[in-house]
Design a protein around this motif. Structure first.
Motif, mmCIF file in Angstrom:
data_model
loop_
_atom_site.group_PDB
_atom_site.id
_atom_site.type_symbol
_atom_site.label_atom_id
_atom_site.label_comp_id
_atom_site.label_asym_id
_atom_site.label_seq_id
_atom_site.Cartn_x
_atom_site.Cartn_y
_atom_site.Cartn_z
ATOM 1 N N LEU A 191 0.703 -0.510 0.058
ATOM 2 C CA LEU A 191 0.513 0.504 0.145
ATOM 3 C C LEU A 191 0.513 1.219 -0.067
ATOM 4 N N ALA A 192 2.018 1.864 0.629
ATOM 5 C CA ALA A 192 2.404 2.222 1.106
ATOM 6 C C ALA A 192 3.719 2.469 -0.516
ATOM 7 N N SER A 193 3.630 1.656 -1.092
ATOM 8 C CA SER A 193 5.035 1.543 -2.177
ATOM 9 C C SER A 193 3.592 1.681 -3.685
ATOM 10 N N VAL A 194 3.101 1.969 -3.643
ATOM 11 C CA VAL A 194 1.702 2.690 -4.175
ATOM 12 C C VAL A 194 2.385 3.977 -5.458
ATOM 13 N N PRO A 195 3.201 4.741 -5.047
ATOM 14 C CA PRO A 195 4.119 5.534 -5.920
ATOM 15 C C PRO A 195 5.696 4.754 -5.804
ATOM 16 N N ALA A 196 5.950 4.527 -7.153
ATOM 17 C CA ALA A 196 7.164 3.151 -6.532
ATOM 18 C C ALA A 196 8.210 4.136 -6.116
ATOM 19 N N VAL A 197 8.120 5.321 -5.625
ATOM 20 C CA VAL A 197 9.944 5.777 -5.558
ATOM 21 C C VAL A 197 9.072 6.064 -3.750
ATOM 22 N N THR A 198 7.883 5.498 -3.316
ATOM 23 C CA THR A 198 7.935 4.906 -2.039
ATOM 24 C C THR A 198 8.523 3.679 -1.807
ATOM 25 N N ALA A 199 9.044 2.766 -2.515
ATOM 26 C CA ALA A 199 9.182 1.728 -2.245
ATOM 27 C C ALA A 199 10.517 1.269 -1.281
ATOM 28 N N ALA A 200 11.012 1.481 -1.232
ATOM 29 C CA ALA A 200 12.896 1.868 -0.355
ATOM 30 C C ALA A 200 11.704 2.164 0.583
ATOM 31 N N PRO A 201 11.955 3.380 2.067
ATOM 32 C CA PRO A 201 10.842 3.349 2.920
ATOM 33 C C PRO A 201 9.979 2.772 2.973
ATOM 34 N N ALA A 202 9.095 2.183 2.333
ATOM 35 C CA ALA A 202 8.222 1.387 2.692
ATOM 36 C C ALA A 202 8.422 0.201 3.054
ATOM 37 N N PHE A 203 9.683 -0.146 2.228
ATOM 38 C CA PHE A 203 10.231 -1.576 2.368
ATOM 39 C C PHE A 203 10.959 -2.165 3.759
ATOM 40 N N ALA A 204 12.081 -0.053 4.393
ATOM 41 C CA ALA A 204 12.338 -0.246 5.295
ATOM 42 C C ALA A 204 11.633 -0.114 7.069
ATOM 43 N N ALA A 205 10.410 0.182 6.924
ATOM 44 C CA ALA A 205 9.344 0.625 7.472
ATOM 45 C C ALA A 205 8.411 -0.788 7.785
ATOM 46 N N GLY A 206 9.067 -1.761 7.150
ATOM 47 C CA GLY A 206 7.690 -2.933 7.112
ATOM 48 C C GLY A 206 9.535 -3.616 7.686
ATOM 49 N N CYS A 207 10.467 -3.509 7.453
ATOM 50 C CA CYS A 207 11.559 -4.438 8.397
ATOM 51 C C CYS A 207 11.815 -3.882 9.839
ATOM 52 N N ARG A 208 11.740 -2.775 10.025
ATOM 53 C CA ARG A 208 11.755 -1.834 11.164
ATOM 54 C C ARG A 208 10.634 -2.779 11.685
ATOM 55 N N THR A 209 9.156 -2.843 11.367
ATOM 56 C CA THR A 209 8.182 -3.446 11.933
ATOM 57 C C THR A 209 8.066 -4.471 12.939
ATOM 58 N N LEU A 210 8.604 -5.289 11.459
ATOM 59 C CA LEU A 210 8.945 -6.853 11.271
ATOM 60 C C LEU A 210 9.863 -7.341 13.015
ATOM 61 N N ASP A 211 10.779 -6.161 12.917
ATOM 62 C CA ASP A 211 12.367 -6.761 14.216
ATOM 63 C C ASP A 211 11.363 -6.326 15.368
ATOM 64 N N ARG A 212 11.051 -5.231 15.546
ATOM 65 C CA ARG A 212 9.842 -5.022 17.017
ATOM 66 C C ARG A 212 9.308 -6.117 16.828
ATOM 67 N N THR A 213 8.268 -6.432 16.250
ATOM 68 C CA THR A 213 7.310 -7.942 16.174
ATOM 69 C C THR A 213 7.634 -8.999 17.000
ATOM 70 N N ARG A 214 9.228 -9.549 16.225
ATOM 71 C CA ARG A 214 10.522 -10.318 16.159
ATOM 72 C C ARG A 214 10.373 -10.134 18.053
ATOM 73 N N HIS A 215 11.468 -8.992 18.671
ATOM 74 C CA HIS A 215 11.220 -9.046 19.730
ATOM 75 C C HIS A 215 10.481 -8.731 20.922
ATOM 76 N N GLY A 216 8.738 -8.770 20.114
ATOM 77 C CA GLY A 216 7.639 -7.906 21.640
ATOM 78 C C GLY A 216 8.179 -6.932 22.044
ATOM 79 N N ILE A 217 8.293 -6.062 20.888
ATOM 80 C CA ILE A 217 8.323 -4.286 20.793
ATOM 81 C C ILE A 217 6.849 -3.800 19.934
ATOM 82 N N GLY A 218 6.691 -2.558 21.005
ATOM 83 C CA GLY A 218 5.830 -2.214 19.993
ATOM 84 C C GLY A 218 4.350 -1.982 20.177
ATOM 85 N N SER A 219 3.722 -1.481 20.050
ATOM 86 C CA SER A 219 2.469 -0.964 19.673
ATOM 87 C C SER A 219 1.567 -1.570 18.588
#
Length: 190
Positions: A29-57
């Motif tokens: 969804l965040a990558s619909v404008p193709a220029v935002t694909a890298a920040p969207a993927f970085a945000a996905g990595c950050r979110t999953l890293d937090r989820t793996r460690h049980g951190i975050g809302s």
């Protein structure tokens, strides 16, 4: 006879899987404008890293906060990745008409795979180490060269993601989540 621990592990695994798929949907969804694909993927990595460690809302709010943070410098990086993709397509067409295309074509694909791994690793480094995009590219290149086994695993995950989307295009909406998890899982120890 099943124990309560087995049921809890199964539910936890299913929850992790659903978080991974939801992250993939948010990245798409965040990558619909193709220029935002890298920040969207970085945000996905950050979110999953937090989820793996049980951190975050909740996943939804943390993803969008991470996306806004990653977009500050990531748009230029994403634009560079798009330009590199266009140049690769042009080079591939030029190589097909040259003598020695049987050797140059596969060499160009190997080079493109290495660049793609460094780009994916850069997004993961931005997400997990909170570096600037410029410093993250250098760190990602060093990590890729230092751990070729992890780079090969990430290249395999990216290749599998491409094959899955080629076979069933609707998976393009979800495949970024498992790919982000693969990037985080194959990242260096932090």
């Amino acid at each position: 006879m099943r124990t309560a621990k087995t049921k809890t592990q199964w539910r936890t695994g299913l929850g992790d899987f659903s978080d991974c798929l939801l992250t993939g949907l948010l990245v798409a969804l965040a990558s619909v404008p193709a220029v935002t694909a890298a920040p969207a993927f970085a945000a996905g990595c950050r979110t999953l890293d937090r989820t793996r460690h049980g951190i975050g809302s909740p996943l939804w709010t943390t993803f969008w906060a991470d996306f806004r943070h990653a977009a500050r410098g990531g748009l230029l990086f994403a634009l560079g990745c798009l330009v590199a993709g266009v140049l690769f397509a042009v080079d591939l067409e030029v190589v097909r008409s040259m003598p020695g295309a049987g050797v140059l074509g596969p060499a160009l694909w190997v080079l493109a795979a290495a660049v793609a791994v460094v780009a994916l690793r850069t997004c993961e480094v931005v997400a997990t180490e909170s570096l600037s995009w410029r410093r993250a590219v250098a760190t990602a290149a060093r990590e890729t060269a230092a751990a070729p086994g992890n780079a090969l695993l990430l290249a395999g995950a990216a290749g599998l993601a491409v094959v899955l989307v080629w076979m069933l295009p609707i998976l393009a909406l979800l495949v970024a989540g498992p790919l982000a998890l693969a990037a985080v899982a194959t990242g260096g120890p932090r």
